[in-house]
Design an enzyme around this catalytic site. Structure first.
Site, PDB file in Angstrom:
ATOM      1  N   ASP A  67       0.810  -1.218   0.000  1.00 16.68           N
ATOM      2  CA  ASP A  67       0.000   0.000   0.000  1.00 16.68           C
ATOM      3  C   ASP A  67       0.844   1.270   0.000  1.00 16.68           C
ATOM      4  O   ASP A  67       2.070   1.215   0.185  1.00 16.68           O
ATOM      5  CB  ASP A  67      -0.964  -0.004   1.202  1.00 16.68           C
ATOM      6  CG  ASP A  67      -0.268  -0.358   2.517  1.00 16.68           C
ATOM      7  OD1 ASP A  67       0.974  -0.376   2.550  1.00 16.68           O
ATOM      8  OD2 ASP A  67      -0.977  -0.604   3.503  1.00 16.68           O
ATOM      9  N   ASP A 136      -7.547  -2.154  14.181  1.00 18.18           N
ATOM     10  CA  ASP A 136      -8.938  -2.450  13.798  1.00 18.18           C
ATOM     11  C   ASP A 136      -9.028  -3.708  12.917  1.00 18.18           C
ATOM     12  O   ASP A 136     -10.080  -4.005  12.372  1.00 18.18           O
ATOM     13  CB  ASP A 136      -9.568  -1.245  13.078  1.00 18.18           C
ATOM     14  CG  ASP A 136      -8.838  -0.880  11.788  1.00 18.18           C
ATOM     15  OD1 ASP A 136      -7.817  -1.541  11.463  1.00 18.18           O
ATOM     16  OD2 ASP A 136      -9.285   0.053  11.100  1.00 18.18           O
ATOM     17  N   HIS A 138      -7.210  -4.221  10.144  1.00 20.49           N
ATOM     18  CA  HIS A 138      -6.923  -4.042   8.714  1.00 20.49           C
ATOM     19  C   HIS A 138      -5.637  -4.737   8.310  1.00 20.49           C
ATOM     20  O   HIS A 138      -4.710  -4.869   9.110  1.00 20.49           O
ATOM     21  CB  HIS A 138      -6.944  -2.562   8.293  1.00 20.49           C
ATOM     22  CG  HIS A 138      -5.799  -1.725   8.751  1.00 20.49           C
ATOM     23  ND1 HIS A 138      -5.941  -0.622   9.555  1.00 20.49           N
ATOM     24  CD2 HIS A 138      -4.478  -1.796   8.479  1.00 20.49           C
ATOM     25  CE1 HIS A 138      -4.768  -0.053   9.763  1.00 20.49           C
ATOM     26  NE2 HIS A 138      -3.866  -0.748   9.126  1.00 20.49           N
ATOM     27  N   GLU A 143      -9.712  -1.634   5.300  1.00 19.77           N
ATOM     28  CA  GLU A 143     -10.370  -1.326   6.566  1.00 19.77           C
ATOM     29  C   GLU A 143     -11.624  -2.193   6.753  1.00 19.77           C
ATOM     30  O   GLU A 143     -12.149  -2.742   5.779  1.00 19.77           O
ATOM     31  CB  GLU A 143     -10.785   0.153   6.572  1.00 19.77           C
ATOM     32  CG  GLU A 143      -9.622   1.134   6.476  1.00 19.77           C
ATOM     33  CD  GLU A 143      -8.841   1.275   7.784  1.00 19.77           C
ATOM     34  OE1 GLU A 143      -8.903   0.380   8.634  1.00 19.77           O
ATOM     35  OE2 GLU A 143      -8.156   2.312   7.936  1.00 19.77           O
TER      36      GLU A 143
HETATM   37  C1  GLP Z   1      -0.348   0.604   8.462  1.00 19.18           C
HETATM   38  C2  GLP Z   1      -0.063  -0.269   7.256  1.00 19.18           C
HETATM   39  C3  GLP Z   1      -0.315  -1.736   7.539  1.00 19.18           C
HETATM   40  C4  GLP Z   1       0.325  -2.120   8.863  1.00 19.18           C
HETATM   41  C5  GLP Z   1      -0.310  -1.311   9.955  1.00 19.18           C
HETATM   42  C6  GLP Z   1       0.173  -1.678  11.347  1.00 19.18           C
HETATM   43  O1  GLP Z   1      -1.675   0.989   8.547  1.00 19.18           O
HETATM   44  N1  GLP Z   1      -0.824   0.112   6.121  1.00 19.18           N
HETATM   45  O2  GLP Z   1       0.197  -2.510   6.480  1.00 19.18           O
HETATM   46  O3  GLP Z   1       0.145  -3.494   9.096  1.00 19.18           O
HETATM   47  O4  GLP Z   1       0.018   0.047   9.703  1.00 19.18           O
HETATM   48  O5  GLP Z   1       1.298  -0.930  11.688  1.00 19.18           O
HETATM   49  P1  GLP Z   1       2.213  -1.204  12.920  1.00 19.18           P
HETATM   50  O6  GLP Z   1       3.051  -2.381  12.566  1.00 19.18           O
HETATM   51  O7  GLP Z   1       3.050   0.047  13.052  1.00 19.18           O
HETATM   52  O8  GLP Z   1       1.337  -1.438  14.087  1.00 19.18           O
END
Ligand code: GLP
Length: 242
Positions: A67, A136, A138, A143
């Site tokens: 993404d 959440d 995702h 989402e």
């Molecule tokens: C972002 C990314 C996700 C990732 C998520 C969790 O939203 N788009 O791919 O898994 O963050 O991030 P973290 O690992 O910092 O908790």
């Protein structure tokens, strides 16, 4: 699902890097699906170490990131292009032309999202997809929703995601409101999936996603249906209070 519980973040980083290393050793021209966020940073550091020690080569590896935010220049330190360059691409011998991220600044998003899926298919599909998880539920930036998304798509970020990701920005108002992400179907098409979950703030969602009902309200729950998923979860994210 193969759920591996590890002691801490360091062990999570080491174990996940070993899985990626094995994948590349078995298939040097592997196509990797990559994730951003704080969770995989330790894994990228371990992979960099392995490369520098001469144990691993990215010479023939191709990568597709999950993404990117919409509207952030690629040289903005919060963009995922920047993140990947800092944490992996500039550290190892991968060819820049073999690294793909969705373009969050495309003039015509409709074209970009289709083009991204075509590029993944032309590369032969993803051999190993790395995933983190949002609070959440995702994955990528898919989402909670009424239905599981299909291919690469443009999404409005949830309030909780904007909140969670604002820690990387100067203030919340700077967090982009939209992003382009591989869809749930694109993720499920990967031949293998490696999901990383770390930290006490992921405890509720870890159990819900891995052991709860499969529902688009918890996008990661769909992974329960994938035939080859390894989850590495640290004790902080797994132990329920007694
Ligand atoms: C972002 C990314 C996700 C990732 C998520 C969790 O939203 N788009 O791919 O898994 O963050 O991030 P973290 O690992 O910092 O908790």
């Amino acid at each position: 699902m193969n759920i591996v519980i590890v002691k801490d973040y360091q062990e999570l980083s080491q174990k996940s890097a070993e899985i990626v290393e094995d994948q590349i050793l078995v298939k040097p021209d592997s196509v990797l699906g990559l994730a951003t966020g704080s969770t995989p940073i330790g894994m990228y550091a371990e992979l960099t170490e392995k490369y520098k020690a001469g144990l691993l080569s990215f010479e023939n590896v191709k990568t597709f990131n999950l993404d990117e935010y919409c509207g952030l220049p690629t040289d903005n330190p919060q963009s995922y292009h920047y993140f990947m360059n800092q944490n992996l691409f500039s550290q190892v011998n991968i060819h820049p032309e073999n690294t793909y991220l969705p373009n969050g600044n495309a003039l015509v998003m409709e074209q970009e999202r289709k083009a991204y899926d075509i590029k993944i298919a032309e590369a032969g599909g993803i051999d190993l997809q790395i995933l983190g998880i949002g609070v959440d539920g995702h994955i990528g930036f898919n989402e909670p929703s009424d239905e599981f998304s299909k291919g690469t798509n443009v999404v409005e970020l949830d309030k909780s995601t904007i909140e969670a990701n604002s820690r990387f920005f100067e203030d919340k108002s700077q967090v982009p409101r939209t992003a382009i992400t591989m869809g749930i179907e694109s993720i499920m098409n990967a031949r293998k999936i490696l999901l990383l979950i770390s930290g006490a703030n992921k405890k509720e969602i870890a159990h819900l996603a891995l052991q709860g009902e499969i529902t688009p309200r918890v996008p990661a729950s769909i992974l329960q249906n994938h035939p080859d998923v390894t989850v590495i979860v640290d004790e902080d994210a797994w132990q329920l209070p007694v």
